[in-house]
Design an enzyme around this catalytic site. Sequence first.
Site, short mmCIF file in Angstrom:
data_model
loop_
_atom_site.label_atom_id
_atom_site.label_comp_id
_atom_site.label_asym_id
_atom_site.label_seq_id
_atom_site.Cartn_x
_atom_site.Cartn_y
_atom_site.Cartn_z
CB THR A 242 -19.20 32.01 80.31
OG1 THR A 242 -18.07 32.07 79.44
CG2 THR A 242 -19.01 30.88 81.30
CB CYS A 243 -20.66 29.01 75.99
SG CYS A 243 -20.85 30.35 74.80
N GLY A 244 -18.15 28.82 74.89
CA GLY A 244 -16.94 28.88 74.10
C GLY A 244 -16.72 30.24 73.46
N GLY A 246 -19.65 32.68 73.36
CA GLY A 246 -20.82 33.51 73.62
C GLY A 246 -22.04 33.11 72.83
CD1 TRP A 271 -11.87 27.82 76.58
CD2 TRP A 271 -12.13 28.66 78.63
NE1 TRP A 271 -10.82 27.37 77.34
CE2 TRP A 271 -10.95 27.86 78.62
CE3 TRP A 271 -12.49 29.29 79.82
CZ2 TRP A 271 -10.15 27.69 79.74
CZ3 TRP A 271 -11.69 29.11 80.95
CH2 TRP A 271 -10.54 28.32 80.90
#
Length: 286
Positions: A242-244, A246, A271
């Site tokens: 995951t990240c901000g 994708g 996120w």
Amino acid sequence: MTIGSTPALLDCEALAACLGTAGSVVLDATFFLPNQGRDAAAEFRAAHLPGAQFFDIDAVADRRSALPHMLPQPAEFAAAVGALGIGNGTHVVLYDANSFMASARAWWMFRVFGHDRVSVLDGGLAAWRARGHSEQSAPALPRAACRFEAAYRPELVRDLEAMRLLVNGAGVQIVDARSPGRFTGSEPEPRAGLRFGHLPGSRNLFFKWLIDSETGCMKAESELASAFRSAGLDLREPLVTTCGTGVTAAILALALYRLGRVDVPVYDGSWTEWGGRADTPIATGP
């Protein structure tokens, strides 16, 4: 690692040798975060690899979603890449001008829709320039449209409901590619309106720690494995990235692919979805 004869990463010399040959298409998938203040499309028009076409992850996306660059429907993806002259037998080479953003995302998208003949240029545009290879500013000549048949792989994607199960103890390791400050909640998010912090139980592995700071290329496989272990992750067990939004999560997925983990999914909403809601639990601190 390769599937068949297609390497996940391609160096500049290998790309230069096949540039312009039949059966291959080069795409510039550069993407910048809102706080970087740069225009990827304008930079592409100013200079790009010979024959390259621009692949905009905000255009090849689900326009019905309020979230940025979410995966499109299979038919929408097929139509978009077919119009770029990409068929199911085409070798697609992706690059960018921003530390694998979003060439890795586009690489993951092609894999999600069943296309394994896809590579990422290691080091991107910066490496290409450093080695003295040519560029162009003129638009590439239009390619004849091709028929592309998408075969969606749901196992490579996680959505909100799946992530709700994971944070409740489904036995899958969650690894977050954002910076340590964003992960702990001590730094603001580049997109307004989001809470600060991370998914409960997730581990942090900043995507830039996987990239050699001098060359801009992805680190050697032994260094990648060490980085994941140092983040407290077991490479033998299930993982999801995951990240901000994708994008950098796909860089982790690309690194894991090189380590033999071809099964790692990306949380598409990441996120921006999770931290933008009031009904999802969050954690702060390390």
